[in-house]
Write a protein that holds these residues in place. Structure first.
Motif, mmCIF file in Angstrom:
data_model
loop_
_atom_site.group_PDB
_atom_site.id
_atom_site.type_symbol
_atom_site.label_atom_id
_atom_site.label_comp_id
_atom_site.label_asym_id
_atom_site.label_seq_id
_atom_site.Cartn_x
_atom_site.Cartn_y
_atom_site.Cartn_z
ATOM 1 N N GLN A 10 8.240 -45.655 18.696
ATOM 2 C CA GLN A 10 7.918 -46.856 17.927
ATOM 3 C C GLN A 10 9.195 -47.588 17.522
ATOM 4 N N LEU A 11 10.190 -46.818 17.129
ATOM 5 C CA LEU A 11 11.450 -47.421 16.712
ATOM 6 C C LEU A 11 12.182 -48.039 17.901
ATOM 7 N N ARG A 12 12.118 -47.373 19.046
ATOM 8 C CA ARG A 12 12.759 -47.930 20.249
ATOM 9 C C ARG A 12 12.099 -49.252 20.638
ATOM 10 N N GLU A 13 10.774 -49.302 20.536
ATOM 11 C CA GLU A 13 10.066 -50.552 20.855
ATOM 12 C C GLU A 13 10.428 -51.642 19.846
ATOM 13 N N ALA A 14 10.520 -51.272 18.576
ATOM 14 C CA ALA A 14 10.873 -52.255 17.547
ATOM 15 C C ALA A 14 12.271 -52.805 17.790
ATOM 16 N N ARG A 91 13.986 -63.209 12.751
ATOM 17 C CA ARG A 91 14.970 -62.171 13.094
ATOM 18 C C ARG A 91 15.244 -61.297 11.878
ATOM 19 N N ARG A 92 15.412 -61.898 10.721
ATOM 20 C CA ARG A 92 15.681 -61.121 9.500
ATOM 21 C C ARG A 92 14.482 -60.231 9.161
ATOM 22 N N GLN A 93 13.281 -60.751 9.338
ATOM 23 C CA GLN A 93 12.090 -59.943 9.104
ATOM 24 C C GLN A 93 12.037 -58.765 10.068
ATOM 25 N N SER A 94 12.399 -58.996 11.315
ATOM 26 C CA SER A 94 12.416 -57.920 12.308
ATOM 27 C C SER A 94 13.445 -56.861 11.947
ATOM 28 N N GLU A 95 14.631 -57.293 11.501
ATOM 29 C CA GLU A 95 15.660 -56.334 11.087
ATOM 30 C C GLU A 95 15.152 -55.476 9.931
ATOM 31 N N LEU A 96 14.511 -56.105 8.959
ATOM 32 C CA LEU A 96 13.979 -55.369 7.810
ATOM 33 C C LEU A 96 12.852 -54.431 8.235
ATOM 34 N N ASN A 100 12.821 -50.484 7.697
ATOM 35 C CA ASN A 100 11.680 -49.870 7.031
ATOM 36 C C ASN A 100 11.098 -48.740 7.883
ATOM 37 N N LEU A 101 11.006 -48.969 9.182
ATOM 38 C CA LEU A 101 10.486 -47.949 10.089
ATOM 39 C C LEU A 101 11.408 -46.735 10.117
ATOM 40 N N GLU A 102 12.722 -46.962 10.096
ATOM 41 C CA GLU A 102 13.677 -45.849 10.055
ATOM 42 C C GLU A 102 13.486 -45.025 8.784
ATOM 43 N N LYS A 103 13.332 -45.693 7.648
ATOM 44 C CA LYS A 103 13.114 -44.982 6.376
ATOM 45 C C LYS A 103 11.794 -44.220 6.400
ATOM 46 N N ASP A 104 10.768 -44.821 7.000
ATOM 47 C CA ASP A 104 9.473 -44.161 7.095
ATOM 48 C C ASP A 104 9.578 -42.895 7.942
#
Length: 193
Positions: A10-14, A91-96, A100-104
């Motif tokens: 999921q993180l790789r796709e994000a 782009r900023r929303q995508s970075e956040l 967020n996904l990393e923290k999850d």
């Protein structure tokens, strides 16, 4: 945690989508640049009183050519600037979202580790409880053999041993489940098996 973050699909796709957002940002930024066009046109002409006689005059050396440069710069607020600002916000929303996904993922791993350790501790405790109850049942049987205990107390001790065996098996299953969950969360399940 680092390995899980590197392997998580999921993180790789994000992250891939974040790169696609970069491409959109570059494309929209290019829309804000001034535009400089060079053009050239060369054509053959024929003159005549009507269309059919003009075609007969194509053998003459009558050429027409044009060339030029066109410069285009939009002034003030434009649609391209609005699209550029929207792309920067996206782009900023995508970075956040990636952060967020990393923290999850990190939280899921920590929870899986806690659950794994809890299940391991319970398995060890249930194994020790089983051994103690087996010793109690053997002692109760020995007392029954010499006549200082009743068959009811022996049956209760054997029931306690059976309950402990069941509890130990349930705890082993919970441990295996927690181990698989931990491996899944860290991204090692497919690698391991």
């Amino acid at each position: 945690i680092d390995q899980a973050i590197a392997l998580n699909p999921q993180l790789r796709e994000a992250r891939k989508r974040l790169l696609q957002g970069d491409l959109e940002l570059i494309r929209t930024r290019n829309g804000l640049l001034p535009r400089l066009d060079f053009f050239a046109n060369l054509s053959k002409t024929g003159f005549g009183e009507d269309f059919s006689t003009a075609g007969d005059n194509f053998t003459e050396d009558t050429y027409e050519w044009t060339a030029g440069i066109q410069f285009l710069q939009e002034l003030g607020t434009s649609q391209n600037q609005a699209v550029q600002q929207a792309a920067e916000i996206e782009r900023r929303q995508s970075e956040l979202a990636v952060l967020n996904l990393e923290k999850d993922i990190e939280n899921q791993i920590l929870l899986a580790v806690v659950e794994h350790n809890r299940a391991l501790t319970q398995t060890t405790a249930s194994r020790e409880t089983l051994e103690l109850r087996k010793q109690t049942a053997e002692a109760e049987k020995a007392r029954f053999d010499v006549g200082t205990s009743t068959s009811l107390l022996v049956a209760q001790a054997q029931r306690d041993v059976l309950e402990s065996q069941i509890q130990e098996l349930e705890n082993r299953i919970a441990y295996r489940t927690a181990l698989v969950r931990l491996q899944e969360t860290t991204g090692q399940l497919l690698i391991k098996y």
